[in-house]
Design a protein around this motif. Structure first.
Motif, PDB file in Angstrom:
ATOM      1  N   ARG A  86      40.382  43.827  17.079  1.00 52.18           N
ATOM      2  CA  ARG A  86      41.072  43.241  15.917  1.00 52.18           C
ATOM      3  C   ARG A  86      41.587  41.831  16.193  1.00 52.18           C
ATOM      4  O   ARG A  86      41.791  41.065  15.259  1.00 52.18           O
ATOM      5  CB  ARG A  86      42.219  44.138  15.473  1.00 52.18           C
ATOM      6  CG  ARG A  86      41.705  45.334  14.713  1.00 52.18           C
ATOM      7  CD  ARG A  86      42.609  45.719  13.567  1.00 52.18           C
ATOM      8  NE  ARG A  86      41.926  46.714  12.765  1.00 52.18           N
ATOM      9  CZ  ARG A  86      42.034  48.019  12.934  1.00 52.18           C
ATOM     10  NH1 ARG A  86      42.816  48.491  13.872  1.00 52.18           N
ATOM     11  NH2 ARG A  86      41.372  48.846  12.162  1.00 52.18           N
ATOM     12  N   SER A  87      41.799  41.465  17.451  1.00 51.79           N
ATOM     13  CA  SER A  87      42.235  40.101  17.732  1.00 51.79           C
ATOM     14  C   SER A  87      41.135  39.099  17.404  1.00 51.79           C
ATOM     15  O   SER A  87      41.397  37.921  17.202  1.00 51.79           O
ATOM     16  CB  SER A  87      42.667  39.947  19.186  1.00 51.79           C
ATOM     17  OG  SER A  87      41.551  40.001  20.051  1.00 51.79           O
ATOM     18  N   GLN A  90      40.250  38.845  11.617  1.00 53.08           N
ATOM     19  CA  GLN A  90      41.512  38.781  10.883  1.00 53.08           C
ATOM     20  C   GLN A  90      41.251  38.726   9.383  1.00 53.08           C
ATOM     21  O   GLN A  90      40.122  38.484   8.946  1.00 53.08           O
ATOM     22  CB  GLN A  90      42.311  37.554  11.318  1.00 53.08           C
ATOM     23  CG  GLN A  90      42.774  37.589  12.759  1.00 53.08           C
ATOM     24  CD  GLN A  90      43.825  38.646  12.999  1.00 53.08           C
ATOM     25  OE1 GLN A  90      44.770  38.776  12.232  1.00 53.08           O
ATOM     26  NE2 GLN A  90      43.665  39.403  14.072  1.00 53.08           N
ATOM     27  N   PRO A 113      50.790  38.657  16.039  1.00 58.89           N
ATOM     28  CA  PRO A 113      49.469  38.971  16.607  1.00 58.89           C
ATOM     29  C   PRO A 113      49.307  38.452  18.035  1.00 58.89           C
ATOM     30  O   PRO A 113      48.604  39.062  18.844  1.00 58.89           O
ATOM     31  CB  PRO A 113      48.477  38.305  15.654  1.00 58.89           C
ATOM     32  CG  PRO A 113      49.261  37.361  14.837  1.00 58.89           C
ATOM     33  CD  PRO A 113      50.680  37.820  14.852  1.00 58.89           C
ATOM     34  N   ALA A 163      46.615  34.422  10.737  1.00 60.22           N
ATOM     35  CA  ALA A 163      45.220  34.838  10.912  1.00 60.22           C
ATOM     36  C   ALA A 163      44.513  34.038  12.003  1.00 60.22           C
ATOM     37  O   ALA A 163      43.684  34.585  12.723  1.00 60.22           O
ATOM     38  CB  ALA A 163      44.464  34.700   9.591  1.00 60.22           C
ATOM     39  N   PRO A 168      40.508  33.946  16.176  1.00 57.54           N
ATOM     40  CA  PRO A 168      39.488  34.951  15.855  1.00 57.54           C
ATOM     41  C   PRO A 168      38.106  34.328  15.658  1.00 57.54           C
ATOM     42  O   PRO A 168      37.980  33.143  15.371  1.00 57.54           O
ATOM     43  CB  PRO A 168      40.001  35.549  14.543  1.00 57.54           C
ATOM     44  CG  PRO A 168      40.749  34.436  13.905  1.00 57.54           C
ATOM     45  CD  PRO A 168      41.414  33.718  15.053  1.00 57.54           C
ATOM     46  N   ILE A 171      36.970  35.751  10.053  1.00 59.82           N
ATOM     47  CA  ILE A 171      38.122  35.881   9.157  1.00 59.82           C
ATOM     48  C   ILE A 171      37.629  36.247   7.758  1.00 59.82           C
ATOM     49  O   ILE A 171      36.721  35.603   7.234  1.00 59.82           O
ATOM     50  CB  ILE A 171      38.951  34.576   9.069  1.00 59.82           C
ATOM     51  CG1 ILE A 171      39.459  34.160  10.442  1.00 59.82           C
ATOM     52  CG2 ILE A 171      40.117  34.739   8.086  1.00 59.82           C
ATOM     53  CD1 ILE A 171      40.187  32.825  10.455  1.00 59.82           C
TER      54      ILE A 171
END
Length: 176
Positions: A86-87, A90, A113, A163, A168, A171
């Protein structure tokens, strides 16, 4: 061309509405997204665009299909491996307040996060929050505010800052 960063195959998601009625939100969707590519989904309100984004990120579970991110089958991940993934993925919601804890201050919303996914010292965390603020063109004065006390445009900037905080690779922008 390189392998896609995201591969979706035959993805389907239905919801039960009422007693016995089924609503098909996403039906047999397949698509590829390559590194650096922007893909826009166009459709009427209620056509499943948001649901597709949520399913791809595993915020909502699909009924069937396949989701591969960086070659990894996301539907086979659970717990810690999915949390680590999940990192790299986003979402920025259409209504940013949906993703905020209204009791948290903006600084904590943006840094959350980073605290969850990265091992940073306090100084490194503060530096990264400052960098993300600049990238999102966000006025530092909002850091001590709660999200409900700032303008809608600033709320959206906070959502973008959060985000992008972990850097990331993918996205989902819900109604950008």
């Amino acid at each position: 061309m390189d392998e896609p960063i995201l591969q979706i195959r035959n993805l389907t998601k239905t919801f039960t509405v009422g007693k016995d009625q089924e609503l098909v939100a996403v039906s047999n969707v397949s698509l590829d997204v390559h590194e650096g590519e922007t893909v826009g989904l166009v459709g009427e309100s209620g056509s499943g665009k948001t649901t597709l984004g949520r399913v791809v990120l595993r915020l909502t579970e699909p009924d069937s299909g396949e989701i591969r991110f960086e070659g990894i089958d996301l539907l086979k991940l659970a717990g810690e491996p999915m949390r680590r993934m999940r990192s790299k993925m986003q979402i920025v919601y259409q209504d940013p307040m949906l993703g905020f804890n209204p009791r948290m201050r903006v600084r904590d919303i943006i840094s959350e996060p980073l605290r969850l996914h990265e091992k940073l010292t306090r100084a490194e965390l503060e530096k990264r929050v400052d960098e993300v603020l600049e990238l999102a063109d966000l006025d530092p004065r909002v850091l001590s505010e709660r999200p409900g006390a700032i303008r809608k445009a600033e709320q959206q900037q906070v959502a973008i800052a959060r985000a992008i905080a972990t850097g990331p690779r993918f996205i989902v922008l819900d109604e950008p």
